[in-house]
Each structure stands twice: as C-alpha cells, then as structure tokens.
Scaffold this motif. Sequence first.
Motif, short mmCIF file in Angstrom:
data_model
loop_
_atom_site.label_atom_id
_atom_site.label_comp_id
_atom_site.label_asym_id
_atom_site.label_seq_id
_atom_site.Cartn_x
_atom_site.Cartn_y
_atom_site.Cartn_z
N ALA A 134 1.10 -1.30 -0.49
CA ALA A 134 -0.18 0.18 0.10
C ALA A 134 0.84 1.11 0.09
N ASP A 135 0.24 2.64 -0.23
CA ASP A 135 0.99 3.74 0.20
C ASP A 135 1.54 3.77 1.02
N LEU A 136 2.66 3.52 1.40
CA LEU A 136 3.04 4.26 2.82
C LEU A 136 3.44 5.14 3.25
N ASP A 137 4.09 5.84 1.78
CA ASP A 137 4.52 7.07 2.42
C ASP A 137 3.61 8.39 2.63
N ALA A 138 2.20 8.21 2.73
CA ALA A 138 0.66 8.36 1.89
C ALA A 138 0.20 8.73 3.42
N LEU A 139 0.27 7.02 3.67
CA LEU A 139 -0.63 6.44 5.05
C LEU A 139 0.25 6.91 5.92
N ALA B 29 0.55 -7.92 6.32
CA ALA B 29 1.56 -8.15 5.39
C ALA B 29 1.06 -9.41 5.20
N ALA B 30 -0.15 -10.00 5.36
CA ALA B 30 -0.34 -11.23 5.24
C ALA B 30 0.52 -11.86 4.21
N GLN B 31 -0.06 -10.96 2.85
CA GLN B 31 -0.29 -11.87 1.24
C GLN B 31 1.75 -10.93 1.19
N ALA B 32 2.23 -10.32 1.68
CA ALA B 32 3.43 -9.55 1.06
C ALA B 32 4.51 -10.06 1.33
N HIS B 33 4.78 -11.18 1.39
CA HIS B 33 6.71 -11.96 1.82
C HIS B 33 7.58 -11.29 0.48
N GLY B 34 8.23 -10.70 1.66
CA GLY B 34 9.49 -10.22 0.54
C GLY B 34 9.23 -8.56 -0.19
N ALA B 35 7.94 -8.32 -0.12
CA ALA B 35 7.62 -7.49 -0.48
C ALA B 35 8.12 -6.20 -0.02
N GLU B 36 8.43 -5.11 -1.85
CA GLU B 36 9.42 -4.11 -1.02
C GLU B 36 8.55 -2.29 -1.26
N TRP B 37 8.33 -1.37 -0.61
CA TRP B 37 8.53 -0.41 -0.54
C TRP B 37 9.66 0.49 -0.11
N ARG C 205 12.44 -0.62 0.33
CA ARG C 205 12.56 -1.38 1.45
C ARG C 205 11.41 -2.51 2.69
N ARG C 206 11.75 -3.36 2.97
CA ARG C 206 10.91 -4.70 3.11
C ARG C 206 9.56 -4.14 3.84
N VAL C 207 8.76 -4.95 3.72
CA VAL C 207 7.07 -4.43 4.90
C VAL C 207 6.76 -4.60 5.80
N GLY C 208 6.18 -4.85 6.70
CA GLY C 208 5.84 -4.91 7.96
C GLY C 208 6.66 -4.62 8.95
N ALA C 209 7.42 -3.61 9.16
CA ALA C 209 7.91 -3.41 10.11
C ALA C 209 8.54 -1.43 9.63
N ILE C 210 7.68 -1.56 8.48
CA ILE C 210 7.62 0.05 7.71
C ILE C 210 6.81 1.48 9.14
N VAL D 296 6.65 0.52 -5.55
CA VAL D 296 6.69 -0.79 -4.95
C VAL D 296 8.65 -1.50 -6.03
N THR D 297 8.82 -1.49 -5.17
CA THR D 297 10.34 -1.88 -6.03
C THR D 297 10.47 -3.90 -5.99
N ARG D 298 9.78 -4.47 -5.37
CA ARG D 298 9.03 -5.64 -5.26
C ARG D 298 8.35 -5.71 -4.30
N HIS D 299 7.04 -6.69 -6.03
CA HIS D 299 5.97 -6.78 -5.25
C HIS D 299 5.82 -8.71 -4.20
N GLY D 300 4.72 -9.20 -4.13
CA GLY D 300 5.05 -10.49 -3.01
C GLY D 300 4.50 -11.42 -4.24
N TYR D 301 3.18 -11.15 -5.21
CA TYR D 301 3.04 -11.28 -5.81
C TYR D 301 1.73 -12.98 -5.51
N HIS D 302 1.39 -12.62 -4.39
CA HIS D 302 0.01 -13.33 -3.78
C HIS D 302 -0.25 -14.12 -4.79
#
Length: 406
Positions: A153-158, A173-181, A184-189, A296-302
């Motif tokens: 998701a747009d973590l900058d704006a949120l 991030a249940a569906q976003a393993h390895g995804a990056e904003w 930066r990997r998501v989950g603790a942004i 989105v520099t890396r998508h998790g593609y669940h």
Amino acid sequence: MTMVAAPQLAANGGSPVRLRPWPTWPVWDEPDVQAVADVVRSGRWFAPGGTQVKEFAERWGAYQQARFAAPCANGTQALEIALRAVGVRAEDEVIVPPYTFIATASSVVNVNAVPVFADIDPDTGNLDPAAVEAAITPRTRAILAVHIGGCPADLDALGAVAKRHGLLLLEDAAQAHGAEWRERRVGAIGDAGTFSFQASKNLNAGEGGVVLTNDERIYDRAWSLINVGRVRDGGWYEHGFLSGNYRMTEWQGAILNSQMRRLDEQTARRNENAAYLAERLAQFPGIQPLQRDPRVTRHGYHLFMSRYDPEAFGGLPRAEFLRFLQAEGVPCSPGYSPLYRSDAFRVDATTHPFAGRIDYRSVRLEAVERLCEEAVWFTQSMLLAEKEEMDDIVAAVRKIQEAVSR
Ligand SMILES: Cc1ncc(COP(=O)(O)O)c(C=O)c1O
C-alpha cells in the motif's frame, strides 16, 4: 477467401487451450521432510525449549528488515496481538480496507475495537489515503493497511496521514512476503506489521503467523501476549498481564526455516512471470491488470489481479468469463466481496458491545464495489510455471474474446 472457423470454447465441448496441470502448492523436498523429522528426533517439540522458532524469528525479522519478530500460531492471531501490542483499546476505531480477507477487520472486533471501512484506490486495490483521512474521527486510534495480493500500500501517504493525526500505522502483510516499498521490506515500516504462513501463502507452514516491529516496547508486549502474559526474561510463573497462549510450534518453525530456502527464487520468478503476463494481457482491451505503484520495488505476488470489462467481450458477464476460462484449463476466481457486506459484520449490541453504533449494512464504498464486480484473480502458484506457460492464459483469454465477439 477461405473462412477459418474460430475454435470452439471448451465450455461448449471444444478442446481446452491447456490440459497439463499448473504447478502444485506447496513445493517441498526431502530436506523439508528432514527438517520436521529432526524436530521429532530431538524431542524438543515446544518452542520455549527448542531452537526452530527462535531461529525463524531471527531469520524472518532480518529478511523483512525488522528489528524484532514475534512468531505465533497464525496470521489472525498475529493481527490481534499486534493491535493489542501497539495499544489499541476497547472502543477505539481502526480504519481498515474492505478489500481483504475477513481477519483484517475481525481481528479489530476481537480486541473490542471498531473497524471503520475506508475505500480503496481503484488503481491498486489498496487503501486510499484520502479516504482514510476522511474516515478519521476523534475515536480513531490506528490505520490497518493491507498489502493486498502482495502489492505494498502507499506507505508514504498513509504514514503522513497517521503522523498528521497522531495515529498508529499497522501493516497486514499476510500476502506480502518479501515485498518492498521503496526498497524497504514491508512489515515494520509502520509501527508494527503481521504475516501469515497459512497453507496458501507464499511462505507456508500450514498455519503460522508473526508480528514484526522496530520498537522494543511493542515487541516485548507482543512476546508477552503470545506467551500467556509472561514477562520476557522473567520467571516461568511471572505474568505481567492476562493473555492467552498463541505460540508457534517447533514443527511450524522447522518447516518455515526450510521453506525459506526457496522464497527468493520463487518471488523472483513470480515477479518475472507477472511482468510478462501483464504486458501480454495489455493487448486485450477488456483485461486490465491492477497497477503497480513505481515505488513498489518488489511485489509479493500472492495474487495476480485484473479487472474484467464485459463490454470488450460482447457483454459476456464476468461469471461466464470465469467459467469459460476455467474450462480452457486456466484456474481463476472472482475474489472478494465488499467486506462490510458480510453477514459477519451485522454486529449489534448483543454480539459486540461497541460496534453497534456502526450499521455496516448501510456502508457503500464506490471503488471497492466496482473492483468486486470486475476482479479476476490468478493465484501465486500459477506464476511459478515457466514463462511460456503464461501464454496459455493469454491464449485462453484471446480464444474467449474471439468466440464471444463473432
Ligand atoms: C490479508 C490477510 N490477513 C489476514 C489473514 C489471516 O491469516 P491466517 O489465515 O494465518 O489466520 C490472511 C490469510 O488468511 C490474509 O490474506
């Protein structure tokens, strides 16, 4: 000039575009079996006395670039623990998207808080930061963003909205393993985030969950909440507050450690195939893959999600399109319905003392209503096929389009 008859659709008795199976899920090998067998032989089946869950916490935290990781039994619990750990209390409002799995919102109810649905960005399917801002009330305490389908998701704006209004930002991030904003990997942004390792997920232990954070106080609390309120580094019978037992088992830890061997390669393959598929599907006016923000520099593609436009298919309803596609050998589904319309959210004062003040049946958010009418989903395991197999999806779509436009 000879007229070549268009091939008959498989749903009407023709031969399907594809007969061979798609890759199955989960993917496993002997080292996975060995990893679980080693736990059996060790006799250490319980995480507090074992090594596997501890190792996984360290590895998953490092993998997602979080300082702290607290594993637990599943992703639904992880959400409830994260909400409690950051300090969401009874009657607080938590803003959630309506385009997600039910646990995103039911976890809010389960901690006696109130889910407030805000609309999604029609381009991405993720929370629309402007809609979030409009949904804020004096009772709002947190924003729970979902990285739907693995797309951050747009973590900058949120994050900016959260900061402006003094709110907490959580990531489902249940569906976003390895995804990056923005690399930066998501989950603790945000303040904390959660993952699921349930059977369908891109990292799978049958069941499993984790809470990530960079804040040691939040981690301490999450750890305690998972461990019956025990104090981290305290005595076995020292309990700081009341909680349940939400621990992950050593079996789960072992299979997760072992499965992590292939996550990077699988994520790279999904990204490659998804990029190719999106480019090929762009040939069809009626199938539009959801957009991917350039940050989105890396998508998790669940999930690989597209919009279907019946106009471009001679008025063919989506349900029929999906049926035709299935018959051609391409598994697909329509995905979610607007979550606020689920019977589960007919909460009243008897089922939930605080949520009675929102009548979810009267909620109607335009962008989510539309996406739920138009979406076509392909799942992550199809993206693990060879690149040229993506052409089967394209060929099936083309065949249907030609057949219905005749
Ligand atoms: C977005 C989202 N949130 C939460 C969950 C809940 O995870 P679990 O099934 O591990 O409880 C899931 C998946 O099931 C999910 O897709």
